[in-house]
Design an enzyme around this catalytic site. Sequence first.
Site, PDB file in Angstrom:
ATOM      1  N   ALA A   1       0.870  -1.180   0.000  1.00 24.12           N
ATOM      2  CA  ALA A   1       0.000   0.000   0.000  1.00 24.12           C
ATOM      3  C   ALA A   1       0.906   1.228   0.000  1.00 24.12           C
ATOM      4  O   ALA A   1       2.064   1.163   0.424  1.00 24.12           O
ATOM      5  CB  ALA A   1      -0.891  -0.027   1.232  1.00 24.12           C
TER       6      ALA A   1
ATOM      7  N   GLY B   1       0.682  -4.960   1.020  1.00 19.79           N
ATOM      8  CA  GLY B   1      -0.503  -5.061   0.166  1.00 19.79           C
ATOM      9  C   GLY B   1      -0.258  -5.849  -1.113  1.00 19.79           C
ATOM     10  O   GLY B   1      -1.197  -6.362  -1.714  1.00 19.79           O
TER      11      GLY B   1
ATOM     12  N   GLU C   1      -0.596  -9.342  -0.122  1.00 20.81           N
ATOM     13  CA  GLU C   1      -2.017  -9.519   0.216  1.00 20.81           C
ATOM     14  C   GLU C   1      -2.904  -9.630  -1.026  1.00 20.81           C
ATOM     15  O   GLU C   1      -3.813 -10.451  -1.069  1.00 20.81           O
ATOM     16  CB  GLU C   1      -2.471  -8.357   1.115  1.00 20.81           C
ATOM     17  CG  GLU C   1      -1.832  -8.438   2.506  1.00 20.81           C
ATOM     18  CD  GLU C   1      -2.010  -7.169   3.323  1.00 20.81           C
ATOM     19  OE1 GLU C   1      -1.684  -6.071   2.822  1.00 20.81           O
ATOM     20  OE2 GLU C   1      -2.490  -7.262   4.465  1.00 20.81           O
TER      21      GLU C   1
ATOM     22  N   GLU D   1       4.745  -4.717   7.586  1.00 22.66           N
ATOM     23  CA  GLU D   1       3.969  -3.666   8.259  1.00 22.66           C
ATOM     24  C   GLU D   1       4.416  -3.337   9.678  1.00 22.66           C
ATOM     25  O   GLU D   1       4.439  -2.165  10.067  1.00 22.66           O
ATOM     26  CB  GLU D   1       2.475  -4.033   8.267  1.00 22.66           C
ATOM     27  CG  GLU D   1       1.803  -3.910   6.912  1.00 22.66           C
ATOM     28  CD  GLU D   1       1.910  -5.151   6.050  1.00 22.66           C
ATOM     29  OE1 GLU D   1       2.686  -6.074   6.398  1.00 22.66           O
ATOM     30  OE2 GLU D   1       1.222  -5.208   5.017  1.00 22.66           O
TER      31      GLU D   1
HETATM   32  N1  CAA Z   1       4.516   3.111  -1.103  1.00 20.41           N
HETATM   33  C1  CAA Z   1       4.848   4.243  -1.780  1.00 20.41           C
HETATM   34  N2  CAA Z   1       5.917   4.334  -2.572  1.00 20.41           N
HETATM   35  C2  CAA Z   1       6.693   3.244  -2.698  1.00 20.41           C
HETATM   36  C3  CAA Z   1       6.412   2.042  -2.033  1.00 20.41           C
HETATM   37  C4  CAA Z   1       5.252   1.996  -1.214  1.00 20.41           C
HETATM   38  N3  CAA Z   1       4.866   0.889  -0.583  1.00 20.41           N
HETATM   39  N4  CAA Z   1       7.378   1.153  -2.334  1.00 20.41           N
HETATM   40  C5  CAA Z   1       8.225   1.761  -3.175  1.00 20.41           C
HETATM   41  N5  CAA Z   1       7.826   3.023  -3.396  1.00 20.41           N
HETATM   42  C6  CAA Z   1       8.468   4.047  -4.227  1.00 20.41           C
HETATM   43  C7  CAA Z   1       9.667   4.646  -3.523  1.00 20.41           C
HETATM   44  O1  CAA Z   1       9.280   5.654  -2.626  1.00 20.41           O
HETATM   45  C8  CAA Z   1      10.455   5.184  -4.691  1.00 20.41           C
HETATM   46  O2  CAA Z   1       9.868   6.386  -5.114  1.00 20.41           O
HETATM   47  P1  CAA Z   1      10.800   7.631  -5.513  1.00 20.41           P
HETATM   48  O3  CAA Z   1      11.574   7.163  -6.724  1.00 20.41           O
HETATM   49  O4  CAA Z   1       9.811   8.707  -5.817  1.00 20.41           O
HETATM   50  O5  CAA Z   1      11.673   7.900  -4.332  1.00 20.41           O
HETATM   51  C9  CAA Z   1      10.188   4.149  -5.789  1.00 20.41           C
HETATM   52  O6  CAA Z   1       9.009   3.449  -5.391  1.00 20.41           O
HETATM   53  C10 CAA Z   1      11.306   3.139  -5.910  1.00 20.41           C
HETATM   54  O7  CAA Z   1      11.519   2.571  -4.634  1.00 20.41           O
HETATM   55  P2  CAA Z   1      12.969   2.460  -3.953  1.00 20.41           P
HETATM   56  O8  CAA Z   1      13.843   3.571  -4.403  1.00 20.41           O
HETATM   57  O9  CAA Z   1      12.758   2.291  -2.482  1.00 20.41           O
HETATM   58  O10 CAA Z   1      13.486   1.102  -4.641  1.00 20.41           O
HETATM   59  P3  CAA Z   1      14.526   0.067  -4.028  1.00 20.41           P
HETATM   60  O11 CAA Z   1      14.869  -0.871  -5.125  1.00 20.41           O
HETATM   61  O12 CAA Z   1      15.632   0.760  -3.331  1.00 20.41           O
HETATM   62  O13 CAA Z   1      13.716  -0.728  -2.889  1.00 20.41           O
HETATM   63  C11 CAA Z   1      11.817  -1.894  -1.982  1.00 20.41           C
HETATM   64  C12 CAA Z   1      12.612  -1.533  -3.258  1.00 20.41           C
HETATM   65  C13 CAA Z   1      12.630  -2.811  -1.095  1.00 20.41           C
HETATM   66  C14 CAA Z   1      10.558  -2.622  -2.436  1.00 20.41           C
HETATM   67  C15 CAA Z   1      11.456  -0.596  -1.235  1.00 20.41           C
HETATM   68  O14 CAA Z   1      10.884   0.326  -2.138  1.00 20.41           O
HETATM   69  C16 CAA Z   1      10.496  -0.799  -0.105  1.00 20.41           C
HETATM   70  O15 CAA Z   1      10.879  -1.296   0.938  1.00 20.41           O
HETATM   71  N6  CAA Z   1       9.215  -0.389  -0.307  1.00 20.41           N
HETATM   72  C17 CAA Z   1       8.230  -0.454   0.719  1.00 20.41           C
HETATM   73  C18 CAA Z   1       7.754  -1.867   0.953  1.00 20.41           C
HETATM   74  C19 CAA Z   1       6.757  -1.915   2.082  1.00 20.41           C
HETATM   75  O16 CAA Z   1       7.066  -1.627   3.219  1.00 20.41           O
HETATM   76  N7  CAA Z   1       5.505  -2.309   1.748  1.00 20.41           N
HETATM   77  C20 CAA Z   1       4.448  -2.416   2.708  1.00 20.41           C
HETATM   78  C21 CAA Z   1       3.646  -1.156   2.746  1.00 20.41           C
HETATM   79  S1  CAA Z   1       2.502  -1.147   4.071  1.00 20.41           S
HETATM   80  C22 CAA Z   1       1.162  -2.014   3.517  1.00 20.41           C
HETATM   81  O17 CAA Z   1       1.144  -2.569   2.448  1.00 20.41           O
HETATM   82  C23 CAA Z   1       0.008  -2.018   4.471  1.00 20.41           C
HETATM   83  C24 CAA Z   1      -1.104  -2.935   4.124  1.00 20.41           C
HETATM   84  O18 CAA Z   1      -1.100  -4.081   4.465  1.00 20.41           O
HETATM   85  C25 CAA Z   1      -2.292  -2.418   3.485  1.00 20.41           C
END
Ligand code: CAA
Length: 264
Positions: free
Chosen positions: A63, A108, A111, A131
């Site tokens: 998400a 998400g 999920e 999360e």
């Molecule tokens: N939400 C918003 N933006 C996201 C995102 C997310 N979940 N995951 C990645 N992005 C965006 C980053 O902010 C980045 O944007 P910018 O270029 O504008 O800075 C772009 O995607 C590329 O991401 P990274 O530079 O971080 O890429 P990376 O290769 O270094 O890392 C990754 C990849 C390990 C997937 C890392 O992006 C990451 O950890 N993302 C978050 C993963 C996460 O925590 N997901 C769970 C979210 S909470 C949830 O989902 C709740 C639920 O149950 C409903």
Amino acid sequence: MEYVIYEAKDMVGVITINREKALNALNSQVLDELNEAFDAVDLNTVRCVVLTGAGDKSFVAGADIGEMSTLTKAEGEAFGKKGNDLFLKIEKFPIPVIAAINGFALGGGCEISMSCDIRLASDNAVFGQPEVGLGITPGFGGTQRLARIVGIGMAKQMIYTARNIKADEALRIGLVNAVYPQAELMEQALKMAQTIAGNAPIAVRNCKKAINEGLQVSIDEGAVIEEKLFGDCFESYDQKEGMANFLRKKDDPAKVKHVAFKNA
Ligand code: CAA
């Protein structure tokens, strides 16, 4: 639609989450557009759907953390409901949905894949429920579906530790059905979708319903659900022709034919 692409060909629909710059993260707009895409599937012609993400790095990286970062308690609950409503719709979608998981499937992303009937992954896929490292619980079904798929102990371990796992471990614990080299994933997903689409559609739909609904009730109640859906297949063109084809084959193997099921 800005972030979702829907295409249909040869009885198979393909829904692609197309927000590659944000690794296909699910914000409210993506959730709304996914809803629209599923509504756009013509159930008279399409018999199986493949759900995937754009690019070769991420299926769905969760998400949208930016959007969630300022939510109040009430807004957080409403956002959870928005995701849950959509994922329940996918889970209960009348025809099978195959997730072609082409990279990160986090939060998400894991999920939404779990709301699909079948999960196929690329060899670079990464799964996890991160999360608790963000100060929240999984909110789009992770606390409910993961334990049902991989068992309580492994689900709790993944959710409490927030540790990601690679495709081979996802395969080992039964989170995905198969792992393919990235370049072959879509081809394999479409091949499986075509196989499903070639089978009797009323029967396939009834199987999905029987399995899903049966898992929510006792075995006795499940047996009744099955009997009704089994009975429902009879007198259809597909049942009559499917069985007649088998009997013709027995008489004369030269008469072996593929049945063109009619969804009728
Ligand atoms: N939400 C918003 N933006 C996201 C995102 C997310 N979940 N995951 C990645 N992005 C965006 C980053 O902010 C980045 O944007 P910018 O270029 O504008 O800075 C772009 O995607 C590329 O991401 P990274 O530079 O971080 O890429 P990376 O290769 O270094 O890392 C990754 C990849 C390990 C997937 C890392 O992006 C990451 O950890 N993302 C978050 C993963 C996460 O925590 N997901 C769970 C979210 S909470 C949830 O989902 C709740 C639920 O149950 C409903």
